[in-house]
Design an enzyme around this catalytic site. Structure first.
Site, short mmCIF file in Angstrom:
data_model
loop_
_atom_site.label_atom_id
_atom_site.label_comp_id
_atom_site.label_asym_id
_atom_site.label_seq_id
_atom_site.Cartn_x
_atom_site.Cartn_y
_atom_site.Cartn_z
N GLU A 87 0.82 -1.21 0.00
CA GLU A 87 0.00 0.00 0.00
C GLU A 87 0.86 1.26 0.00
O GLU A 87 0.53 2.25 -0.65
CB GLU A 87 -0.93 0.00 1.22
CG GLU A 87 -1.92 -1.16 1.24
CD GLU A 87 -2.69 -1.28 -0.06
OE1 GLU A 87 -3.04 -0.24 -0.66
OE2 GLU A 87 -2.93 -2.41 -0.50
N ASP B 42 3.40 -4.73 -5.74
CA ASP B 42 3.92 -5.99 -5.21
C ASP B 42 5.44 -5.94 -5.12
O ASP B 42 6.04 -6.35 -4.11
CB ASP B 42 3.50 -7.17 -6.10
CG ASP B 42 2.04 -7.56 -5.91
OD1 ASP B 42 1.41 -7.10 -4.95
OD2 ASP B 42 1.54 -8.35 -6.75
#
Length: 442
Positions: free
Chosen positions: A286, A369
């Site tokens: 995030e 990611d």
């Protein structure tokens, strides 16, 4: 998660524009407390697997959900054609203009009528969708609160939709040949305002939030290590816990808002099932959306797509009214019934451009990611094992199909498929000789 969250919000706002009808990395580890597997052991099989019975359940659920999604889209388009072909739009227009001479009153009545008709036509599929989620253990929400959420969503769509519809018809009257460009500016302003206001006004209407510091100060301290490594500023007061367990069983986290409303939200289900290492990876993902400016990039991309859609929509609406306006009893684009034609055209264009928007989202999710894996390097003992385990639990909890159809991934997936993400997490190690991390120094 950011991709899914932002896409949902953007499409919800577009849904208000169209009157038919949002970011994250749901990831947790499998069994808490287990020692991570060695790299050699992890590479001996598939990165993401399911037991045979769970596999059957996941395949059945995902196939049904995918089919339902396409059916909902097709039915949404067909019902608008029926509303036009059977003169329902004409009758709704007559009701509105006969009840009041005031333009805002007519707009409010017509929008309400259209929402009621489409909501009733969509209700059976909506009911089946919630039943399916409950039957497969993806939702624990009772029917009472589910209907209450639907009512709140209806009211919001009516209110926001009315403002946008009135702005649309104002631009149509003022700029009959250029309303697509003028309204594009209005729509983008609405999107930006919606992204800013959503975490402050809209989200709390549907879920409960509390500062993460209040319930998990130890976790906040752990996450601050990730923040420090990233060299960014995400103060604890911008970290929130969402009590998702009252409605769903899935795992998630997302970034939302911008400026004064920007925040990171972690679902309580993620905290309940994930280890601190795994939550650190989720948070790092995030944080990557923050650092890599994915929200403004997505806004710019959506802006280009919407501009193209509105131009094509302008051309298509004009052609349809010229060709079928007499049969539909929609004489001009200033008529209230023209709204149904516009909704129809935008619905088709939205479906056609969905793969383009999703491809952009998958790209950004992959970047996040990568960032998340690099962000926890040196903080957790085995970043690759943590990442793979996180995706394993995400897949198990959400009944993700290990081998989805490439076409379904291309058309509907906002994230890379779970098997690809788990395999990448397992194998990504840029700290070996001859390689370099993408976002951090060695």
């Amino acid at each position: 998660m950011r991709g899914m969250r932002l896409r949902f919000l953007l499409l919800s706002l577009l849904g208000c524009l169209m009157l038919c009808a949002p970011l994250g990395i749901s990831a947790q580890s499998g069994a808490g407390g287990q020692e991570p597997a060695t790299v050699e052991a992890r590479k001996t099989g598939d990165a993401y697997t399911l037991p045979p019975e769970t596999m059957k359940k996941a395949v059945a659920y995902r196939r049904t959900r995918t089919a339902l999604g396409f059916v909902e889209t097709g039915w949404g388009i067909l019902q608008l054609l029926l509303v036009l072909s059977f003169g329902i739009a004409y009758r709704m227009r007559n009701v509105a203009v006969n009840l009041t001479k005031k333009r805002w009153g007519q707009g409010a009545i017509f929008v309400l009528e259209l929402l009621i008709v489409t909501s009733l036509l969509n209700l059976p599929l909506e009911l089946f969708g919630h039943h399916l989620a409950v039957a497969y253990g993806q939702s624990v929400q009772g029917w009472g609160t589910w209907f209450w959420d639907q009512a709140k969503s209806f009211a919001l769509t009516w209110g926001i939709g009315l403002l946008l519809v009135m702005a649309l018809f104002f631009t149509v009257r003022k700029y009959p040949k250029g309303w697509w460009l003028a309204f594009w500016g209005v729509a983008m302003g609405a999107v930006v305002a919606g992204i800013f206001a959503s975490p402050l006004i809209i989200d709390p209407l549907f879920n409960k939030f509390e500062p993460l510091q209040a319930s998990n100060p130890a976790l906040v301290a752990r996450l601050e290590q990730v923040v420090k490594r990233g060299g960014v500023s995400i103060p604890p007061e911008r970290m929130y816990l969402m009590k998702a367990s009252e409605k769903v069983t899935g795992l998630n986290a997302y970034v939302t808002g911008f400026g004064a409303s920007k925040r990171v939200v972690v679902w309580d289900t993620s905290i309940a099932k994930g280890t601190p290492d795994e939550i650190s990876f989720i948070f790092g993902h995030e944080m990557g959306h923050y650092v890599l400016n994915h929200i403004p990039k997505m806004l710019a991309f959506i802006g280009v797509v919407l501009l193209l859609m509105f131009y094509l929509g302008f051309r298509a609406v004009g052609w349809l009214i010229a060709r079928y306006g007499r049969a539909w009893r929609v004489p001009t684009q200033n008529d209230w019934g023209a709204l149904v034609v516009m909704v129809l055209v935008l619905s088709v264009l939205s479906f056609v451009t969905e793969p383009l928007i999703n491809a952009d989202s998958r790209m950004e999710e992959h970047e996040a990611d990568v960032y998340g894996l690099e962000a926890i390097h040196g903080i957790v003992a085995d970043p690759q094992g943590v990442g793979q385990a996180a995706f394993q639990l995400l897949g198990e909890t959400s009944l993700a199909d290990p081998h989805p159809s490439p076409f379904v991934v291309f058309w509907t997936y906002t994230h890379p498929d779970i098997s690809s993400r788990a395999a990448f997490a397992r194998d990504y190690n840029p700290w070996v000789a001859g390689q370099s991390p993408q976002f951090f120094k060695k």
